[in-house]
Scaffold this motif. Structure first.
Motif, PDB file in Angstrom:
ATOM      1  N   ASN A  56      15.689 -10.220-133.187  1.00 33.93           N
ATOM      2  CA  ASN A  56      15.034 -10.677-134.405  1.00 33.93           C
ATOM      3  C   ASN A  56      13.600 -10.167-134.464  1.00 33.93           C
ATOM      4  O   ASN A  56      13.093  -9.793-135.521  1.00 33.93           O
ATOM      5  CB  ASN A  56      15.056 -12.207-134.455  1.00 33.93           C
ATOM      6  CG  ASN A  56      14.344 -12.749-135.677  1.00 33.93           C
ATOM      7  OD1 ASN A  56      14.491 -12.215-136.776  1.00 33.93           O
ATOM      8  ND2 ASN A  56      13.564 -13.788-135.496  1.00 33.93           N
ATOM      9  N   ARG A  57      12.945 -10.144-133.317  1.00 35.17           N
ATOM     10  CA  ARG A  57      11.577  -9.614-133.259  1.00 35.17           C
ATOM     11  C   ARG A  57      11.346  -8.970-131.901  1.00 35.17           C
ATOM     12  O   ARG A  57      11.986  -9.301-130.910  1.00 35.17           O
ATOM     13  CB  ARG A  57      10.554 -10.708-133.525  1.00 35.17           C
ATOM     14  CG  ARG A  57      10.537 -11.836-132.509  1.00 35.17           C
ATOM     15  CD  ARG A  57       9.572 -12.910-132.955  1.00 35.17           C
ATOM     16  NE  ARG A  57       9.410 -13.963-131.956  1.00 35.17           N
ATOM     17  CZ  ARG A  57       8.684 -15.052-132.146  1.00 35.17           C
ATOM     18  NH1 ARG A  57       8.046 -15.226-133.293  1.00 35.17           N
ATOM     19  NH2 ARG A  57       8.572 -15.966-131.209  1.00 35.17           N
ATOM     20  N   GLN A  58      10.393  -8.050-131.872  1.00 37.80           N
ATOM     21  CA  GLN A  58      10.061  -7.314-130.657  1.00 37.80           C
ATOM     22  C   GLN A  58       8.546  -7.297-130.478  1.00 37.80           C
ATOM     23  O   GLN A  58       7.813  -6.925-131.405  1.00 37.80           O
ATOM     24  CB  GLN A  58      10.567  -5.868-130.744  1.00 37.80           C
ATOM     25  CG  GLN A  58      12.044  -5.741-131.050  1.00 37.80           C
ATOM     26  CD  GLN A  58      12.475  -4.298-131.236  1.00 37.80           C
ATOM     27  OE1 GLN A  58      12.716  -3.575-130.278  1.00 37.80           O
ATOM     28  NE2 GLN A  58      12.575  -3.866-132.490  1.00 37.80           N
ATOM     29  N   GLU A  59       8.098  -7.708-129.308  1.00 39.96           N
ATOM     30  CA  GLU A  59       6.679  -7.620-128.980  1.00 39.96           C
ATOM     31  C   GLU A  59       6.428  -6.227-128.411  1.00 39.96           C
ATOM     32  O   GLU A  59       7.021  -5.848-127.400  1.00 39.96           O
ATOM     33  CB  GLU A  59       6.292  -8.690-127.958  1.00 39.96           C
ATOM     34  CG  GLU A  59       6.600 -10.124-128.385  1.00 39.96           C
ATOM     35  CD  GLU A  59       5.747 -10.571-129.560  1.00 39.96           C
ATOM     36  OE1 GLU A  59       4.698  -9.935-129.816  1.00 39.96           O
ATOM     37  OE2 GLU A  59       6.125 -11.555-130.223  1.00 39.96           O
ATOM     38  N   ARG A 151       3.824  -6.958-133.404  1.00 41.68           N
ATOM     39  CA  ARG A 151       5.131  -7.626-133.498  1.00 41.68           C
ATOM     40  C   ARG A 151       5.932  -7.002-134.623  1.00 41.68           C
ATOM     41  O   ARG A 151       5.467  -6.922-135.761  1.00 41.68           O
ATOM     42  CB  ARG A 151       4.949  -9.117-133.741  1.00 41.68           C
ATOM     43  CG  ARG A 151       6.260  -9.890-133.903  1.00 41.68           C
ATOM     44  CD  ARG A 151       5.996 -11.368-134.019  1.00 41.68           C
ATOM     45  NE  ARG A 151       5.449 -11.900-132.778  1.00 41.68           N
ATOM     46  CZ  ARG A 151       4.920 -13.119-132.667  1.00 41.68           C
ATOM     47  NH1 ARG A 151       4.868 -13.911-133.723  1.00 41.68           N
ATOM     48  NH2 ARG A 151       4.464 -13.536-131.513  1.00 41.68           N
ATOM     49  N   VAL A 152       7.147  -6.558-134.302  1.00 42.85           N
ATOM     50  CA  VAL A 152       8.009  -5.953-135.313  1.00 42.85           C
ATOM     51  C   VAL A 152       9.383  -6.611-135.269  1.00 42.85           C
ATOM     52  O   VAL A 152       9.778  -7.207-134.265  1.00 42.85           O
ATOM     53  CB  VAL A 152       8.152  -4.423-135.121  1.00 42.85           C
ATOM     54  CG1 VAL A 152       6.801  -3.745-135.111  1.00 42.85           C
ATOM     55  CG2 VAL A 152       8.918  -4.103-133.835  1.00 42.85           C
ATOM     56  N   SER A 153      10.101  -6.465-136.347  1.00 43.14           N
ATOM     57  CA  SER A 153      11.456  -7.024-136.433  1.00 43.14           C
ATOM     58  C   SER A 153      12.458  -6.055-135.827  1.00 43.14           C
ATOM     59  O   SER A 153      12.121  -4.947-135.402  1.00 43.14           O
ATOM     60  CB  SER A 153      11.810  -7.275-137.901  1.00 43.14           C
ATOM     61  OG  SER A 153      12.020  -6.038-138.573  1.00 43.14           O
ATOM     62  N   GLY A 154      13.715  -6.458-135.840  1.00 47.06           N
ATOM     63  CA  GLY A 154      14.786  -5.527-135.542  1.00 47.06           C
ATOM     64  C   GLY A 154      14.993  -4.607-136.732  1.00 47.06           C
ATOM     65  O   GLY A 154      14.323  -4.713-137.760  1.00 47.06           O
ATOM     66  N   ALA A 155      15.945  -3.682-136.615  1.00 47.12           N
ATOM     67  CA  ALA A 155      16.174  -2.690-137.665  1.00 47.12           C
ATOM     68  C   ALA A 155      16.784  -3.327-138.908  1.00 47.12           C
ATOM     69  O   ALA A 155      17.623  -4.222-138.828  1.00 47.12           O
ATOM     70  CB  ALA A 155      17.077  -1.586-137.141  1.00 47.12           C
TER      71      ALA A 155
END
Length: 405
Positions: A56-59, A151-155
């Motif tokens: 859901n999210r990536q640090e 912080r970014v989301s998944g694709a």
């Protein structure tokens, strides 16, 4: 007819099995009562794998920055902070970046421009181009530096190659930063991750302002499956097409039996789409990235002209909290919510993904036809996507929790 005198004999072993079954519930209850009264903690392996590959999210941490000065853009290489693989993505998809700009929590979608092959290294790359008068892009360009946490989301997104739908040949039309999904596709083809023929027709202003020119030249030299055609709108130079992308220009470079992808700013997209209509392609042969929400909603068909420039009162319900804010009719309701410092979920910011889906309890909004992706049931029962909904009266809206921040 059944024999009424049929005798059923139960052997000694059968009797023991029946007694065991009869006592099973008692044995189970004894085990339950003997167990400690604490929460059972456990996850299914399949769910853990899903979280790993589709987070859901990536640090992430900014590892490298390439400055494309003349093109007014920078490419940011991001690496997972925990050292794990990055979330899976298809070339052409985007990730959503979570931002906090002077107390305003917002998000922005950016197409991944790296090859899916870098996933194993925990890396993805995005490119941000200057947007004079915009809110997020120029802030990112001025503030992001190597070592910063992001912080970014998944694709997300649907503009990726699908052989059953697209055939073997893709003509990709781009303008401005709309080239980013196509450089990812080109890299994926070069690396053997994807297998199709890609012809990119890229409209730039001048030769110096061409984004990823060197990278495309190198890829085209490495594989005959990728071709690049540059169109300059403000210069006439040998080796380049001049003017804008037209149906005739597309037909000049398109192979037989092809589909078209379109990605670029609003004005370019609208002009190119009219040209693509002249090609006689089937609807399934035309794909486009969600282009964002119009900046001139008052020019849209069906927009109530008397609402232009008006400011409306909006009551925002979020959990146990209630907020009273103002919303300008010229901008999406989501923008007003974010400006007030309220965290609300969003990703595509174009009406497509439904991540910001909220309940409109009272009032009226206008949704441009190009951004109307709601399900029929949502339209019938008063749900809206605030990212592409414009207030045309006072509103009461209930928004869900913020999932990315």
């Amino acid at each position: 007819m059944a024999d009424k005198n049929l005798n059923v004999k139960v052997g000694r072993i059968g009797v023991f099995d029946m007694l065991k079954f009869k006592n099973m519930s008692k044995a189970r209850e004894q085990v339950i009562q003997a167990a400690p009264a604490k929460e059972v903690v456990g996850t299914f392996p399949i769910n853990e794998h899903a979280k790993r590959f589709h987070p859901n999210r990536q640090e992430m941490i900014i590892e490298d920055i390439i400055d494309y000065g003349a093109a007014g853009a920078k490419c940011y290489t991001l690496k997972r902070a925990d050292g794990r693989e990055a979330g899976l993505f298809r070339a052409g998809q985007y990730v959503c970046v979570s931002l906090d700009i002077d107390g305003t929590a917002t998000t922005r979608p950016y197409s991944v421009c790296s090859s899916p092959k870098q996933i194993k290294e925990g890396k993805i790359a995005i490119t941000v181009k200057t947007n004079p008068g915009g809110f997020a892009a120029d802030w990112i360009l001025a503030n992001w530096k190597v070592g910063d946490k992001v912080r970014v989301s998944g694709a997300e997104g649907f503009m990726y190659y699908e052989p059953l739908r697209d055939g073997k040949n893709v003509v990709a039309i781009a303008g401005g930063v709309g080239i980013t999904p196509y450089i990812s596709m080109a890299r994926a083809i070069r690396d053997g991750v994807e297998d199709f023929n890609l012809t990119v027709i890229f409209n730039s202003r001048t030769e110096d302002s061409i984004l990823f020119k060197k990278e495309f030249d190198e890829i085209a030299a490495a594989t005959d499956k990728v071709k690049i055609v540059h169109v300059l709108s403000r210069e006439e130079k040998e080796g380049y097409e001049h003017g804008h992308i037209t149906a005739e220009l597309i037909e000049k470079y398109a192979p037989e039996d092809y589909c078209v992808y379109i990605c670029g700013p609003e004005t370019m997209y609208r002009a190119v789409y009219e040209e693509v209509k002249k090609l006689g392609l089937k609807r399934r042969q035309i794909r486009h990235e969600a282009m964002g929400v119009t900046k001139t909603v008052w020019d849209e068909a069906g927009y109530p002209a008397e609402c232009k420039d008006k400011v409306f009162n909006v009551k925002v319900l979020k959990g146990a909290e209630t907020y009273e804010i103002k919303a300008n009719a010229n901008e999406p309701v989501l923008v007003a919510i974010e400006r007030a410092g309220i965290k609300a979920p969003s990703r595509c910011r174009a009406g497509e993904c439904g991540w910001c889906r909220s309940k409109l309890l009272s009032g009226e909004v206008f949704v441009p036809a190009d951004a109307e992706y709601r399900r029929w049931g949502d339209r019938e029962h008063g749900y809206i996507h605030p990212c592409c909904s414009f207030a045309t009266s006072d509103l009461v809206i209930e928004v869900p929790g913020e999932y990315l921040g």
